[in-house]
Structure formats: structure tokens, C-alpha cells
Write a protein that holds these residues in place. Structure first.
Motif, mmCIF file in Angstrom:
data_model
loop_
_atom_site.group_PDB
_atom_site.id
_atom_site.type_symbol
_atom_site.label_atom_id
_atom_site.label_comp_id
_atom_site.label_asym_id
_atom_site.label_seq_id
_atom_site.Cartn_x
_atom_site.Cartn_y
_atom_site.Cartn_z
ATOM 1 N N SER A 323 0.823 -1.218 0.000
ATOM 2 C CA SER A 323 0.000 0.000 0.000
ATOM 3 C C SER A 323 0.856 1.266 0.000
ATOM 4 O O SER A 323 0.365 2.353 -0.285
ATOM 5 C CB SER A 323 -0.896 0.029 1.241
ATOM 6 O OG SER A 323 -0.104 0.217 2.396
ATOM 7 N N GLY A 324 2.145 1.126 0.366
ATOM 8 C CA GLY A 324 3.011 2.288 0.460
ATOM 9 C C GLY A 324 2.789 3.079 1.736
ATOM 10 O O GLY A 324 3.321 4.164 1.910
ATOM 11 N N LYS A 325 1.964 2.523 2.641
ATOM 12 C CA LYS A 325 1.710 3.230 3.900
ATOM 13 C C LYS A 325 2.163 2.359 5.074
ATOM 14 O O LYS A 325 1.657 1.266 5.266
ATOM 15 C CB LYS A 325 0.217 3.550 4.010
ATOM 16 C CG LYS A 325 -0.083 4.454 5.188
ATOM 17 C CD LYS A 325 -1.399 5.205 5.005
ATOM 18 C CE LYS A 325 -1.781 5.970 6.261
ATOM 19 N NZ LYS A 325 -0.650 6.599 6.970
ATOM 20 N N ALA A 326 3.118 2.883 5.834
ATOM 21 C CA ALA A 326 3.708 2.091 6.916
ATOM 22 C C ALA A 326 2.728 1.861 8.060
ATOM 23 O O ALA A 326 1.808 2.647 8.273
ATOM 24 C CB ALA A 326 4.955 2.793 7.434
ATOM 25 N N ASP A 327 2.935 0.764 8.783
ATOM 26 C CA ASP A 327 2.113 0.447 9.945
ATOM 27 C C ASP A 327 2.742 1.095 11.173
ATOM 28 O O ASP A 327 3.898 0.826 11.511
ATOM 29 C CB ASP A 327 2.048 -1.076 10.127
ATOM 30 C CG ASP A 327 1.001 -1.497 11.134
ATOM 31 O OD1 ASP A 327 1.033 -0.988 12.271
ATOM 32 O OD2 ASP A 327 0.161 -2.342 10.790
ATOM 33 N N LEU A 328 1.974 1.943 11.852
ATOM 34 C CA LEU A 328 2.504 2.670 13.013
ATOM 35 C C LEU A 328 3.029 1.766 14.121
ATOM 36 O O LEU A 328 3.927 2.127 14.863
ATOM 37 C CB LEU A 328 1.414 3.589 13.585
ATOM 38 C CG LEU A 328 1.190 4.894 12.819
ATOM 39 C CD1 LEU A 328 -0.021 5.623 13.379
ATOM 40 C CD2 LEU A 328 2.418 5.786 12.892
ATOM 41 N N ARG A 329 2.464 0.570 14.239
ATOM 42 C CA ARG A 329 2.902 -0.334 15.307
ATOM 43 C C ARG A 329 4.341 -0.788 15.109
ATOM 44 O O ARG A 329 5.006 -1.210 16.048
ATOM 45 C CB ARG A 329 1.972 -1.551 15.374
ATOM 46 C CG ARG A 329 0.563 -1.217 15.799
ATOM 47 C CD ARG A 329 -0.339 -2.422 15.682
ATOM 48 N NE ARG A 329 -0.527 -2.839 14.299
ATOM 49 C CZ ARG A 329 -1.188 -3.935 13.928
ATOM 50 N NH1 ARG A 329 -1.718 -4.721 14.849
ATOM 51 N NH2 ARG A 329 -1.335 -4.242 12.660
ATOM 52 N N ALA A 330 4.815 -0.705 13.864
ATOM 53 C CA ALA A 330 6.186 -1.126 13.579
ATOM 54 C C ALA A 330 7.099 0.078 13.346
ATOM 55 O O ALA A 330 8.199 -0.063 12.819
ATOM 56 C CB ALA A 330 6.195 -2.044 12.348
#
Length: 371
Positions: A323-330
């Protein structure tokens, strides 16, 4: 139509890479494992045989030993030149990781690297600064994620949702107890870089960041002050194997933080007590968790019979890359918070329990579009 799978390489072919990352990658539909890298050929051989047991063939091994004239012996550089590899999972010794992570990011590869993000806060900050710099000078910067599986563990996520929902009311105190027996036969202890740790705290850092991540996520607040005592009970676990601390969160809520790797009795408990009720997370033997929510004297249990953190963090990384959008948890920012808490605990321990203030403000770093 089915989009092409993301080509991925695993860097590091040790115990955790083989037992955890390998099955997680094979089980993830969005990922296609193309290559593995290790400093030694022997380790990659073991990794490939584990892969074929899981019916995964055609994985190319790269290693540093130049016992042959093949291109594969060029190791990491040759692997990173491949344009069919879009992302890498880095599971290498703590001291080696930051430079390897940066090398991969500069080669345009998305990266998820094992915790801790670095051996100390300063090293972590310079890595993140370098990453931000890269992001600001790159049109489509790669994602940099840190693999903190506790933030993806269903039992712990469930607990954090109970607390944030207000079900047990405002938190009055939070206690964490993580006690286990790290004996000399343990496979993790028997890796040379863990046996002779050249980083602060030994197992207290290596495992401590997990506990820091879990507590911070579940309580939903940063820890701002700690007072800790440390002790070494088993000589081979130097510098310390035991730490007990009193902690304070940003709104003044207090708590206890205990960890020990020299305990014959295994205990994994996190207890959050609120004004209306309480929540208890208990680690089960040999694996899994039980989460108990108690309101008005009535308790409700939920069982989580297996660990799924690694599987879920790898799925989330695949989603982030596609998606090109990082996961905040990581986010590497979260990972710095985790190291900062453990580093402060160790510093207080070295100073015989002197309270240490933790300045979390400095961590609000903007990372372009990703975080």
C-alpha cells in the motif's frame, strides 16, 4: 486480478530466522521468498533445508565466505543488486543490524528489522536521522519498520483495546512481571553474540524491549520516570539477569516493572488495575496467553492458545509495502521508545536506584509520508 507477489529476502539465517520468519514469510500470500543471506555458508545450508521441509524450493543463498568464485559468494551486495527483491527482513546480531539496515534502505529496499532497533538510544537516533534524511531526498522512499512482535500479539492487542475502551476505567496502576530460567543449554543463550554481549544489559535489553513494548502499548502511555535495582544471579548471564523497578507514566500513574532470567519458576504476568475493574494477562506454559477481565467481582477469561505476533507483523509489513503506507505499530519511533525505557531502567540500576527521567518529547520525529 492478482497483483504480483513482493519479492523478499531474509538477512540472517539463525534460529529466529529459521523457526519464526521463514514460516511466516512462506505463509504470507503477498510475499515470495527469493533469497537468504548469512555471513556463513553453513548457516544458509541449514536454512535451505528447513525451507524445503516447508516445501519451499528455489531460494538462493548468499554468504560472505569466498570458498568459491561464484557471484553468490559476494554476499549481501550481490543480493541487494537484484531488482526482483523489493523488501528484506533483517534478523542479525544487535550490533550489526543498524549498518545493514541502512545499506538496504539506501539500495531502495523496504526493511523490517528485528528488535531492538539498536544497542542504545544514541545509535537508534542516528539510524533514524539517516533514514529521515534519505526519505527527504528520495521521491519514493522505502519503508523502514521494526519487528516488535509483542505489538502484534493478539492477546496483548486485545488487552490494549480493553484498556483504551475505558471498560476497566482510568488506570490506577500497572505491574509487569516477566520471570524465566535462561539456562546454559538454551538455544538462544548459545549464540556467541548473546553469550558475550557487547551491548548494555545483555538479555535485559534483548528481551526487555519486548516487555517495554507490551506495557507501553497496553497502558497506552509513555513511561516518564523509573527507579530500578539490578542484580546478577547467574554468572554466565552477565552483566545482569534481574531487574526490579518502580515506574511512573506521563499522567502520574505508577507501576512496577520486574524481569528476571534466573528464575526456576516461569511467570509472565501483566496486571492493569483501573478504577472500575482489572485486567490480568498470564503467559501459559508452554505457550499462549490467558486474559482475564474482572468487573464487579465477575471475571471473564479469553484464551489465546498460540503466539501469532511474528506472523501478524510480517503480514502487516507486506500490507505496508503493497500500500506504500507504513504500519505505526512497527514504527522505528516506537522502537526507540522501547529501547529508551530499557536504557533508563539500566541506567537507574547502575546508579543504585536513582530515579531517571525519560524525555519522550524528543521522539516526535516526522518521517515524511510513512508515519
Amino acid at each position: 486480478e492478482m497483483t504480483a507477489r513482493i519479492g523478499v529476502a531474509i538477512l540472517g539465517a539463525g534460529i529466529f530466522a529459521r523457526e519464526q520468519h521463514l514460516p511466516a514469510v512462506i505463509g504470507c500470500e503477498k510475499l515470495n521468498l527469493i533469497a537468504v543471506y548469512s555471513r556463513s555458508k553453513a548457516t544458509t545450508d541449514t536454512f535451505l533445508s528447513e525451507a524445503s521441509k516447508l516445501n519451499k524450493e528455489n531460494v538462493t543463498a548468499y554468504y560472505d565466505e569466498s570458498d568459491s568464485s561464484s557471484a553468490q559468494a559476494c554476499g549481501l551486495d550481490a543480493l541487494l543488486k537484484r531488482d526482483d527483491i523489493h523488501a528484506v527482513i533483517v534478523a542479525m546480531p544487535i550490533l550489526l543490524q543498524p549498518s545493514i539496515v541502512m545499506k538496504c534502505l539506501k539500495a531502495g529496499k523496504h526493511v523490517i528489522s528485528e528488535k531492538p532497533i539498536a544497542k542504545d538510544v544514541q545509535t537508534a537516533f542516528s539510524l533514524v536521522d539517516e533514514y529521515i534524511n534519505l526519505c527527504n531526498n528520495t521521491e519514493h522512499p522505502p519503508i523502514f519498520a521494526v519487528a516488535e512482535n509483542y505489538r502484534f500479539e493478539p492477546a496483548l492487542v486485545y488487552a490494549s483495546e480493553i484498556v483504551s475502551s475505558g471498560k476497566i476505567g482510568k488506570t490506577r496502576f500497572a505491574n509487569l512481571q516477566m520471570y524465566s530460567d535462561m539456562n546454559e543449554g538454551n538455544k538462544y543463550y548459545n549464540t556467541s553474540w548473546r553469550k558475550n554481549p557487547e551491548y548494555q544489559g545483555g538479555f535485559l535489553l534483548d528481551a526487555g524491549v519486548h516487555f517495554a513494548a507490551a506495557l507501553r502499548m497496553i497502558v497506552g502511555m509513555s513511561v516518564t520516570s523509573v527507579a530500578a535495582f539490578t542484580r546478577l544471579n547467574k554468572e554466565y548471564l552477565e552483566p545482569y539477569d534481574t531487574l526490579h523497578a518502580t515506574i511512573q507514566f506521563e499522567d502520574g500513574t505508577t507501576g512496577l516493572f520486574g524481569m528476571c532470567f534466573a528464575s526456576p519458576q516461569s511467570t509472565k504476568n501483566i496486571n492493569i488495575v483501573g478504577e472500575k475493574g482489572s485486567l490480568l494477562i498470564e503467559g501459559l506454559q508452554p505457550l499462549g496467553y490467558k486474559v482475564t477481565v474482572t468487573l464487579d467481582g465477575k471475571s471473564e477469561d479469553k484464551l489465546f492458545p498460540k503466539y501469532e505476533g511474528v506472523k501478524n507483523e510480517i503480514e502487516a509489513f507486506a500490507d505496508a509495502v503493497s500500500s506504500g503506507k507504513a504500519d505505526l505499530r512497527a514504527s522505528p519511533v516506537q522502537a526507540i521508545h522501547d529501547v529508551m525505557l530499557v536504557e533508563s531502567l539500566l541506567e537507574s540500576g547502575r546508579k543504585s536506584g536513582q530515579p531517571i527521567q525519560i524525555d519522550n518529547v524528543t521522539l516526535k520525529v516526522p518521517v515524511k509520508d510513512h508515519y
